[in-house]
Design an enzyme around this catalytic site. Structure first.
Site, PDB file in Angstrom:
ATOM      1  CE1 TYR A 260      -3.493  -2.669   0.778  1.00 10.98           C
ATOM      2  CE2 TYR A 260      -4.629  -0.611   1.241  1.00 10.98           C
ATOM      3  CZ  TYR A 260      -4.668  -1.957   0.967  1.00 10.98           C
ATOM      4  OH  TYR A 260      -5.877  -2.594   0.889  1.00 10.98           O
TER       5      TYR A 260
ATOM      6  CE  LYS B  58       1.847 -17.585  -2.911  1.00 11.96           C
ATOM      7  NZ  LYS B  58       1.002 -18.777  -3.066  1.00 11.96           N
TER       8      LYS B  58
ATOM      9  CG  ASP C 192      -2.010 -20.014  -1.797  1.00 13.76           C
ATOM     10  OD1 ASP C 192      -1.515 -20.020  -0.654  1.00 13.76           O
ATOM     11  OD2 ASP C 192      -1.450 -20.551  -2.773  1.00 13.76           O
TER      12      ASP C 192
ATOM     13  CG  ASP D 192      -8.142  -4.678   1.678  1.00 10.51           C
ATOM     14  OD1 ASP D 192      -9.080  -4.232   2.336  1.00 10.51           O
ATOM     15  OD2 ASP D 192      -8.074  -4.603   0.429  1.00 10.51           O
TER      16      ASP D 192
HETATM   17  C1  IPM Z   1     -10.351  -1.198   4.123  1.00 11.37           C
HETATM   18  C2  IPM Z   1     -10.580  -0.573   2.774  1.00 11.37           C
HETATM   19  C3  IPM Z   1      -9.404   0.351   2.457  1.00 11.37           C
HETATM   20  C4  IPM Z   1      -8.150  -0.511   2.396  1.00 11.37           C
HETATM   21  C5  IPM Z   1      -9.575   1.187   1.181  1.00 11.37           C
HETATM   22  C6  IPM Z   1     -10.824   2.015   1.214  1.00 11.37           C
HETATM   23  C7  IPM Z   1      -8.380   2.054   0.900  1.00 11.37           C
HETATM   24  O1  IPM Z   1     -10.767  -1.532   1.808  1.00 11.37           O
HETATM   25  O2  IPM Z   1     -10.212  -0.452   5.110  1.00 11.37           O
HETATM   26  O3  IPM Z   1     -10.320  -2.424   4.181  1.00 11.37           O
HETATM   27  O4  IPM Z   1      -7.864  -1.115   1.358  1.00 11.37           O
HETATM   28  O5  IPM Z   1      -7.454  -0.559   3.404  1.00 11.37           O
HETATM   29 MG    MG Z   2     -10.907  -3.494   2.545  1.00 10.95          MG
END
Ligand code: IPM
Ligand code: MG
Length: 373
Positions: A142, A189, A221, A245
């Site tokens: 990210y 992974k 996975d 996520d």
């Molecule tokens: C979450 C959301 C966020 C993320 C997005 C909105 C950037 O999906 O909080 O899970 O990917 O962290």
């Molecule tokens: Mg999310």
């Protein structure tokens, strides 16, 4: 006691679900004699419209000065459908997480007995599931360097992790496990990724300090499959940002609706509470979105402030709403009625203040004669 709460309603259904969480907090304030001072701030698509910036400086200041932050949702179809957009709502949330150092995202997943029939998964598989996901929130792919080549024909996102970033969340996950069923599963992974191997090495080392906790490992996975096949095997899942996520959305199926899942994101100084669901723009303003994830996020917020009885009062009210079927469309299950977002919020607030009488009032809700609305 008096507390300042930064409230960021955000986009889509964010404002309407956050309003219900505020109702629950107001009811707690009334019943337990507290004062919650709300400071509203903008973030996301609405902030871009208003200021050109998904996270105005003012919002950061309000959040830093608050005792806790309640956040709704972020995102808008206008940007989802436009890969060329340079400024995006989500950048606001990511920057806020980074700016406030909210590295530890906690996502509890449990199968509510009242909703067991709602899940597309078999009752025997999910009954009794009680998992908490510890998702690293300020590192990994990210936040690594990202680039698109000049000709637009290639792109990359770098995934980076340091031992320090891994260690701080690992300690929190093990401490949580000590108060639960004493098992941590690291999801990674490591058969492919260098960062995952660093996670394994670091977490294995730290595990030696928590002899009462068992550590095991799963490739992501396989973890995705195991979550659906046999979710009861999990207690605490520890994982990096992107895997967390993905598997937390997957795990929400166990609970019967993503509209039920709350989360906390904590750092050294600040803490933010938010539903794990997105902004669901299709439902915006329709009074149909499920407010329970936001209301349960408010309960996590109270817990964080050390207000345990108050947090439990909200949780009890939520359970009651599920028992009585005062729920939105997404979890109406086999029942032929459902309730609007705002009315679910009214019921929760009412139940927090007068538990006994709420049952009576509820009898009239579907007849449109409730005295609490
Ligand atoms: C979450 C959301 C966020 C993320 C997005 C909105 C950037 O999906 O909080 O899970 O990917 O962290
Ligand atoms: Mg999310």
């Amino acid at each position: 006691m008096k507390y300042t709460i930064a409230v960021i309603p955000g986009d889509g259904i964010g404002p309407e679900v956050t309003n219900q969480a505020k109702k629950a907090l107001d009811a707690v304030a009334y019943a337990y004699n507290h004062v919650f001072l709300y400071k509203e701030a903008q973030m996301g698509a609405c902030a871009i419209e208003a200021t050109g910036n998904p996270l105005p400086d003012k919002t950061i200041d309000i959040c830093k000065a608050a005792d806790a932050i309640l956040f709704g949702a972020i995102g808008d179809l206008k940007y989802d459908n436009n890969p060329e957009a340079k400024v995006r709502p989500e950048q606001g949330l990511l920057k806020l997480r980074k700016e406030l150092g909210l590295f530890c995202n906690v996502r509890p997943i449990k199968a509510y007995n009242q909703l067991i029939e709602n899940s597309p998964l078999k009752k025997e598989v999910i009954q009794g599931t009680d998992i908490v996901i510890y998702r690293e929130l300020t590192g990994g792919i990210y936040f690594g360097k990202k680039e698109v080549s000049k000709d637009g024909l290639s792109a990359y996102d770098a995934c980076l992790y340091s031992v320090d970033e891994i260690s701080r969340i690992t300690h929190l996950a093990f401490k949580a496990a000590q108060n639960r069923r004493k098992k941590v599963t690291l999801v990674d992974k490591a058969n492919v990724l260098e960062t995952s191997r660093l996670w394994r090495k670091t977490v294995s080392e730290i595990a030696k300090q928590y002899k009462d906790v068992t550590l095991d490992f799963l490739f992501v996975d396989n973890a995705a499959m195991q979550l659906i096949l046999n979710p009861k095997q999990f207690d605490v899942i520890l994982t990096e940002n992107l895997f967390g996520d993905i598997i937390s959305d997957e795990a929400s199926v166990i609970g019967g609706s993503i509209g039920l899942l709350a989360s906390s994101s904590v750092g050294e100084k600040n803490a933010l509470f938010e539903p794990i669901h997105g902004s669901f723009p299709q439902a915006k303003g329709k009074d149909t979105a499920n407010p329970l994830a936001s209301i349960l996020s408010a309960a996590l917020l109270l817990e964080h402030l050390g207000l345990h009885d108050e947090a439990e009062a909200i949780e009890r009210a939520v359970e009651k709403s599920l028992v009585l079927g005062i729920t939105t469309e997404d979890i109406k299950g086999k029942k032929d009625f459902f309730t609007e977002t705002s009315k679910v919020g009214d019921f929760i607030a009412d139940y927090i203040i007068n538990q006994e009488d709420s049952n009576m009032n509820f009898m009239n809700i579907h007849a449109g004669q409730s005295t609490i609305i």
